[in-house]
Design an enzyme around this catalytic site. Structure first.
Site, PDB file in Angstrom:
ATOM      1  CG  MET A 253     -27.196  -7.710  22.769  1.00 23.64           C
ATOM      2  SD  MET A 253     -27.034  -9.252  21.697  1.00 23.64           S
ATOM      3  CE  MET A 253     -27.671 -10.596  22.898  1.00 23.64           C
TER       4      MET A 253
ATOM      5  CB  THR B 105      -0.850  -0.088   1.001  1.00 28.55           C
ATOM      6  OG1 THR B 105      -1.655  -1.067   1.389  1.00 28.55           O
ATOM      7  CG2 THR B 105      -1.715   1.315   1.227  1.00 28.55           C
TER       8      THR B 105
ATOM      9  CD  GLU C  99      -4.402  -9.191   3.589  1.00 27.71           C
ATOM     10  OE1 GLU C  99      -4.244  -9.451   2.570  1.00 27.71           O
ATOM     11  OE2 GLU C  99      -3.379  -9.526   4.347  1.00 27.71           O
TER      12      GLU C  99
ATOM     13  NE  ARG D 132     -27.530  -5.407  33.201  1.00 31.67           N
ATOM     14  CZ  ARG D 132     -26.643  -4.364  33.936  1.00 31.67           C
ATOM     15  NH1 ARG D 132     -25.757  -4.965  34.908  1.00 31.67           N
ATOM     16  NH2 ARG D 132     -26.755  -3.240  33.625  1.00 31.67           N
TER      17      ARG D 132
ATOM     18  N   GLY E 297      -4.530   2.387  -1.559  1.00 30.09           N
ATOM     19  CA  GLY E 297      -4.080   1.019  -1.634  1.00 30.09           C
ATOM     20  C   GLY E 297      -5.080   0.073  -2.363  1.00 30.09           C
TER      21      GLY E 297
END
Ligand code: TGC
Ligand code: FAD
Length: 397
Positions: free
Chosen positions: A351, A146, A377, A282, A151
């Site tokens: 969550m 890159t 990538e 919870r 890139g």
């Protein structure tokens, strides 16, 4: 590949999750590799990685242990490498990224982007000199493709190597390079009068400099650098003779993208497990959260997505072990699995409520890391367009 799927074995494992008993498709060797890396991650990585991320520190003290476990260049044969299957390589990446994308990045770069090109494109002398050292982590590599101007289109690179007698003179710069400042050797891709070629640029060569990129909000437990080449003189013996054109670096990317497709599953598993444990404990509105329909739908959706990614990864690994596995199939898996992991990390973060923004919880760290993983990538868009080109025959980049 000897599967061990039997009536007794089949069980619906929601903890991994391994809902379709992928473990039953693994060989004994592959299971042993996965267990060893999982133990390393549980005992050595998880206790320190939150702090490393917070302090923007790569845990380099773990590198010799990774080498001792055979995690560097694991699919390569000879030169002190383990010669494992691609499925085993995928499992290694999955377990490492369950710890942190930074650790998986380190292993990806060393194995797929540095040792692989030396093994595939290098001379005997280059292989003898570098591969045993790199397998033992006595030498670290980085991969410079890159550039600062963009890139996604590496074919437009400006870094240039011109011939000067028996040497090459390299001028240019590379950007966003994992392991850049810690590398003993950089695999540098440069244009020449004959098209793109790969060079081994060694630490200390006059005119070569690496600088860290600070202030990252993602992959904080990983070294990311800029590389500068100001008239660096490199002998022809440091050119990779088997690499010619863009196919050289892209061939390495195919190896690394395969590992990322598996690695993303590990990050998603970590987020899912943490969210599951939390909602089981919870207590709100008179019952634990796992009694709630929407919470169950969200967990079920996570298991659905992870399961599909696991099946994709496993089949791709099997294809690669059989000597197939087209690079467009790797693109689809990288796109699907990283998107899956990022969506799960964000949902798991939510969550966990307010506590989910703390570095003490892994989903926000994975989520921030995956913002890099979805970009490097090959960005998500690039992989979609690779698959689009495969379908239509028309390049729409
Ligand atoms: P194109 O014409 O498609 O291809 C040129 C030649 O290469 C061959 N090829 C491949 N070979 C192996 N694997 C692949 N994935 C390949 N893709 C293409 C192709 O057959 C051709 O061969 P030949 O013999 O005919 O010359 O090239 P293009 O210029 O049209 O570009 C295509 C495109 C856009 C897909 C490609 O440039 C691309 O993949 N861009 C994304 C760049 C990228 O992924 N950079 C990653 C840098 S490294 C990094 O991010 C490391 S992060 C590490 C970490 O920390 O984990
Ligand atoms: P650009 O290419 O400028 O893209 C910008 C945006 O435009 C993206 O959303 C992209 O999807 C979109 N886009 C691009 N082309 C098109 C198109 N034709 N049509 C529609 N949209 C398009 N590189 C290395 O060589 N070695 C490394 O070790 C390495 N490590 C990295 C580590 C980290 C932490 C990060 C973040 C990056 C790393 N990279 C490395 C660089 C990485 O590969 C690039 O960031 C990536 O390829 C994208 O390039 P870019 O950032 O220049 O984005």
């Amino acid at each position: 590949m000897s599967g061990t799927l039997t009536k007794q074995r089949i069980q619906v494992d929601t903890s991994g999750p391994d809902f379709y008993d992928l473990a039953g498709l693994l060989t004994d060797d592959e299971r042993a590799v996965q267990e060893a890396v999982a133990r390393f991650v549980d005992e050595r990585v998880l206790p320190i990685i939150g702090e490393c991320f917070e302090q923007a520190r790569f845990p380099d003290e773990l590198v010799p242990e990774m080498a001792a476990l055979g995690l560097l260049g694991p699919t390569l044969h000879d030169y002190g490498c383990a010669g494992l299957s691609y499925v085993a390589y995928g499992l290694i990446m999955q377990e490492l990224e369950r710890g942190d994308s930074g650790l998986r990045s380190f292993a990806s770069v060393q194995s797929s982007l540095c040792m692989y090109p030396i093994h595939a494109y290098g001379t005997d002398e280059q292989k003898q000199r570098w591969l045993p050292e790199m397998a033992q982590a006595r030498a670290i590599g980085c991969f410079g493709l890159t550039e600062p101007d963009g890139g996604s289109d590496p074919g437009a690179m400006k870094t240039f190597a011109r011939r000067d007698g028996g040497d090459w003179i390299i001028d240019g710069a590379k950007m966003w390079i994992t392991n850049g400042t810690v590398a003993d050797v950089a695999i540098v891709w440069a244009n020449t009068d004959d098209g793109i070629r790969g060079f081994l640029v060694e630490k200390g060569m006059p005119g070569y400099e690496a600088r860290d990129i600070p202030r990252k909000m993602s992959l904080r437990a990983s070294v990311t650098s800029e590389l500068f080449f100001d008239g660096v003189r490199v002998p022809d013996a440091n050119r990779l003779p088997g690499a010619s054109g863009l196919a050289g670096p892209l061939g390495c990317l195919t190896q690394a993208r395969f590992g990322i497709a598996w690695g993303a599953i590990g990050a998603a598993q970590a987020c899912y497990r943490e969210a599951l444990t939390f909602v089981q404990q919870r207590d709100l509105f008179g019952a634990t959260l796992d009694h709630r329909q929407t919470i169950q739908v969200r967990l079920a959706e996570m298991v659905r997505q992870i399961t599909m990614a696991q099946l994709l990864g496993w089949r791709l690994g099997q294809l690669k072990d059989l000597g197939f596995g087209h690079h467009t199939q790797v693109s689809l898996a990288k796109w699907n699995n990283v998107r899956m992991a990022l969506d799960i990390a964000r949902d798991a973060r939510d969550m966990l409520g307010a506590g989910g923004i703390s570095v003490e919880c892994s989903p926000i760290r994975h989520m921030l890391n995956l913002e890099s993983v979805i970009t490097y990538e090959g960005t998500e868009t690039i992989h979609q367009l690779v698959v689009g080109r495969q379908i239509t025959g028309k390049a729409a980049f």
